[in-house]
Design a protein around this motif. Sequence first.
Motif, PDB file in Angstrom:
ATOM      1  N   SER A 255      51.462  57.754 -43.025  1.00  0.00           N
ATOM      2  CA  SER A 255      51.639  56.302 -43.049  1.00  0.00           C
ATOM      3  C   SER A 255      51.029  55.643 -41.811  1.00  0.00           C
ATOM      4  O   SER A 255      50.972  54.419 -41.731  1.00  0.00           O
ATOM      5  CB  SER A 255      53.127  55.949 -43.137  1.00  0.00           C
ATOM      6  OG  SER A 255      53.844  56.506 -42.047  1.00  0.00           O
ATOM      7  N   ARG A 256      50.565  56.446 -40.860  1.00  0.00           N
ATOM      8  CA  ARG A 256      49.929  55.899 -39.649  1.00  0.00           C
ATOM      9  C   ARG A 256      48.449  55.671 -39.910  1.00  0.00           C
ATOM     10  O   ARG A 256      47.898  56.155 -40.891  1.00  0.00           O
ATOM     11  CB  ARG A 256      50.130  56.848 -38.473  1.00  0.00           C
ATOM     12  CG  ARG A 256      51.590  57.071 -38.095  1.00  0.00           C
ATOM     13  CD  ARG A 256      51.706  58.110 -37.002  1.00  0.00           C
ATOM     14  NE  ARG A 256      50.988  57.706 -35.807  1.00  0.00           N
ATOM     15  CZ  ARG A 256      50.292  58.532 -35.026  1.00  0.00           C
ATOM     16  NH1 ARG A 256      50.203  59.823 -35.341  1.00  0.00           N
ATOM     17  NH2 ARG A 256      49.673  58.095 -33.958  1.00  0.00           N
ATOM     18  N   SER A 257      47.785  54.936 -39.023  1.00  0.00           N
ATOM     19  CA  SER A 257      46.375  54.641 -39.208  1.00  0.00           C
ATOM     20  C   SER A 257      45.677  54.598 -37.853  1.00  0.00           C
ATOM     21  O   SER A 257      46.305  54.603 -36.801  1.00  0.00           O
ATOM     22  CB  SER A 257      46.189  53.304 -39.948  1.00  0.00           C
ATOM     23  OG  SER A 257      46.825  52.250 -39.240  1.00  0.00           O
ATOM     24  N   GLY A 258      44.349  54.562 -37.899  1.00  0.00           N
ATOM     25  CA  GLY A 258      43.556  54.492 -36.680  1.00  0.00           C
ATOM     26  C   GLY A 258      43.168  55.868 -36.161  1.00  0.00           C
ATOM     27  O   GLY A 258      43.681  56.905 -36.599  1.00  0.00           O
ATOM     28  N   TRP A 259      42.229  55.885 -35.220  1.00  0.00           N
ATOM     29  CA  TRP A 259      41.720  57.139 -34.664  1.00  0.00           C
ATOM     30  C   TRP A 259      42.827  58.026 -34.114  1.00  0.00           C
ATOM     31  O   TRP A 259      42.854  59.239 -34.356  1.00  0.00           O
ATOM     32  CB  TRP A 259      40.700  56.854 -33.569  1.00  0.00           C
ATOM     33  CG  TRP A 259      40.305  58.077 -32.805  1.00  0.00           C
ATOM     34  CD1 TRP A 259      40.850  58.549 -31.632  1.00  0.00           C
ATOM     35  CD2 TRP A 259      39.323  59.054 -33.189  1.00  0.00           C
ATOM     36  NE1 TRP A 259      40.266  59.734 -31.264  1.00  0.00           N
ATOM     37  CE2 TRP A 259      39.322  60.065 -32.196  1.00  0.00           C
ATOM     38  CE3 TRP A 259      38.446  59.172 -34.253  1.00  0.00           C
ATOM     39  CZ2 TRP A 259      38.471  61.171 -32.259  1.00  0.00           C
ATOM     40  CZ3 TRP A 259      37.593  60.263 -34.315  1.00  0.00           C
ATOM     41  CH2 TRP A 259      37.618  61.247 -33.328  1.00  0.00           C
TER      42      TRP A 259
ATOM     43  N   LEU B 263      50.876  54.739 -57.621  1.00  0.00           N
ATOM     44  CA  LEU B 263      52.207  54.347 -58.098  1.00  0.00           C
ATOM     45  C   LEU B 263      53.293  54.648 -57.063  1.00  0.00           C
ATOM     46  O   LEU B 263      54.185  53.808 -56.844  1.00  0.00           O
ATOM     47  CB  LEU B 263      52.517  55.041 -59.421  1.00  0.00           C
ATOM     48  CG  LEU B 263      53.885  54.727 -60.035  1.00  0.00           C
ATOM     49  CD1 LEU B 263      54.002  53.248 -60.386  1.00  0.00           C
ATOM     50  CD2 LEU B 263      54.134  55.587 -61.278  1.00  0.00           C
ATOM     51  N   PRO B 264      53.290  55.810 -56.390  1.00  0.00           N
ATOM     52  CA  PRO B 264      54.296  56.038 -55.347  1.00  0.00           C
ATOM     53  C   PRO B 264      54.294  54.974 -54.250  1.00  0.00           C
ATOM     54  O   PRO B 264      55.359  54.609 -53.741  1.00  0.00           O
ATOM     55  CB  PRO B 264      53.917  57.418 -54.798  1.00  0.00           C
ATOM     56  CG  PRO B 264      53.313  58.118 -55.969  1.00  0.00           C
ATOM     57  CD  PRO B 264      52.532  57.054 -56.688  1.00  0.00           C
ATOM     58  N   HIS B 265      53.114  54.468 -53.880  1.00  0.00           N
ATOM     59  CA  HIS B 265      53.079  53.395 -52.882  1.00  0.00           C
ATOM     60  C   HIS B 265      53.758  52.137 -53.412  1.00  0.00           C
ATOM     61  O   HIS B 265      54.506  51.464 -52.695  1.00  0.00           O
ATOM     62  CB  HIS B 265      51.631  53.075 -52.491  1.00  0.00           C
ATOM     63  CG  HIS B 265      51.081  53.973 -51.434  1.00  0.00           C
ATOM     64  ND1 HIS B 265      50.485  55.178 -51.717  1.00  0.00           N
ATOM     65  CD2 HIS B 265      51.048  53.850 -50.084  1.00  0.00           C
ATOM     66  CE1 HIS B 265      50.094  55.759 -50.594  1.00  0.00           C
ATOM     67  NE2 HIS B 265      50.436  54.983 -49.587  1.00  0.00           N
TER      68      HIS B 265
ATOM     69  N   VAL C 121      58.811  48.681 -53.648  1.00  0.00           N
ATOM     70  CA  VAL C 121      59.940  48.096 -54.381  1.00  0.00           C
ATOM     71  C   VAL C 121      61.258  48.657 -53.866  1.00  0.00           C
ATOM     72  O   VAL C 121      62.226  47.917 -53.623  1.00  0.00           O
ATOM     73  CB  VAL C 121      59.779  48.368 -55.895  1.00  0.00           C
ATOM     74  CG1 VAL C 121      61.044  47.951 -56.646  1.00  0.00           C
ATOM     75  CG2 VAL C 121      58.561  47.640 -56.442  1.00  0.00           C
ATOM     76  N   LEU C 122      61.311  49.971 -53.680  1.00  0.00           N
ATOM     77  CA  LEU C 122      62.546  50.604 -53.214  1.00  0.00           C
ATOM     78  C   LEU C 122      62.934  50.095 -51.827  1.00  0.00           C
ATOM     79  O   LEU C 122      64.116  49.819 -51.566  1.00  0.00           O
ATOM     80  CB  LEU C 122      62.360  52.122 -53.185  1.00  0.00           C
ATOM     81  CG  LEU C 122      63.546  52.954 -52.710  1.00  0.00           C
ATOM     82  CD1 LEU C 122      64.769  52.690 -53.576  1.00  0.00           C
ATOM     83  CD2 LEU C 122      63.189  54.436 -52.732  1.00  0.00           C
TER      84      LEU C 122
ATOM     85  N   VAL D 230      55.970  55.946 -47.421  1.00  0.00           N
ATOM     86  CA  VAL D 230      54.623  55.384 -47.472  1.00  0.00           C
ATOM     87  C   VAL D 230      54.625  53.855 -47.455  1.00  0.00           C
ATOM     88  O   VAL D 230      53.572  53.238 -47.292  1.00  0.00           O
ATOM     89  CB  VAL D 230      53.848  55.891 -48.702  1.00  0.00           C
ATOM     90  CG1 VAL D 230      53.621  57.385 -48.599  1.00  0.00           C
ATOM     91  CG2 VAL D 230      54.550  55.533 -50.004  1.00  0.00           C
ATOM     92  N   ALA D 231      55.799  53.238 -47.592  1.00  0.00           N
ATOM     93  CA  ALA D 231      55.859  51.787 -47.449  1.00  0.00           C
ATOM     94  C   ALA D 231      55.570  51.370 -46.008  1.00  0.00           C
ATOM     95  O   ALA D 231      55.330  50.189 -45.747  1.00  0.00           O
ATOM     96  CB  ALA D 231      57.222  51.258 -47.887  1.00  0.00           C
ATOM     97  N   GLY D 232      55.574  52.331 -45.096  1.00  0.00           N
ATOM     98  CA  GLY D 232      55.219  52.048 -43.710  1.00  0.00           C
ATOM     99  C   GLY D 232      53.728  51.992 -43.471  1.00  0.00           C
ATOM    100  O   GLY D 232      53.281  51.685 -42.358  1.00  0.00           O
TER     101      GLY D 232
END
Length: 322
Positions: A119-123, A181-183, A188-189, A214-216
């Motif tokens: 769920s993190r992003s960037g280098w 779909l899980p995202h 929603v959850l 993954v909502a993060g």
Amino acid sequence: MRSVCVVGLGLIGGSVLRAATAAGAVTWGATASGEDAEAARRDGHDVLDLAAALERAVVQDALVVVAVPLPAVENVLRALPEGVRLTDVVSVKGPVADLVARLAPHARYVGGHPMAGTSRSGWDAGRADLFHDAAWVVTAEDGTDLDVLADVVGLALAAGAHVVPTTAAEHDAAVARVSHLPHLLAAVLASVGADGGPLALALAAGSFGDGTRVAGSRPELVLAMCQGNRAALLGAVDDALGRLGAARGSLASTGGLAKTVEAGHAARLALENGPELTGTTLDLTSPDALEALRDLGSRGGRVVGLNGSTARALTPRAHDRP
């Protein structure tokens, strides 16, 4: 390994660059993010501007890996030199293939998508072992350049992944169910839980955390992949809504949820246990090599090794095949 040029140095692109470097390839990258570029250079990687990176790719006949979100792919494709070896790691394949056909028909393109991430992003979120034991989709459409396909398969294997060959359409239908779909359900959850107020969030434990992880993810990245796979995702959403509707009807009428819960439990066990696999080989010089690769992927098989023109593969035993 062939030299590798990675365009986009976020979580996935940065991990591809690290993995290819660790495998012994000559590598360099390009990114529109000044922050990611500075961080990658600080870690010892060669980062150029896009034009210089692509020019070097032509000189060294490198494999160019497009690792930007779908909305940014067009700008990269417009800058591609003639005849470049090209793959990508974008989470939808049909829209990318359409863009390549329209904007860079001269590119020698084979689509790719490693099924790994956080769920993190960037280098700074990336790492060289991100793809270990992960599935890495490689598209095997009719007319695919087998030389470039071998490059992409080799990159995936060098990164520690196993390769699942398929078509763009079949990939997009599958990931709509197991990735996109899980995202959407996680979003929603998370919203339903938060609407329960401070007490609900204070009581949230493992099941809520697992279901909403993954909502993060950064919303713009989730939107790019989910909206980019709109048609396939609609079908998956309809299926989920149908099952939720059936569960609600059962809960309201009899109070029973056994059918829903038991089906989900069986499906989870099937994921955890997996089929029994047996070894086989594929001749990539065969006239029906692409068909054989697609058949392997459709049966849940994978390529786990490459020796010249021979691919070493694992496929489910006959009694375990769907």
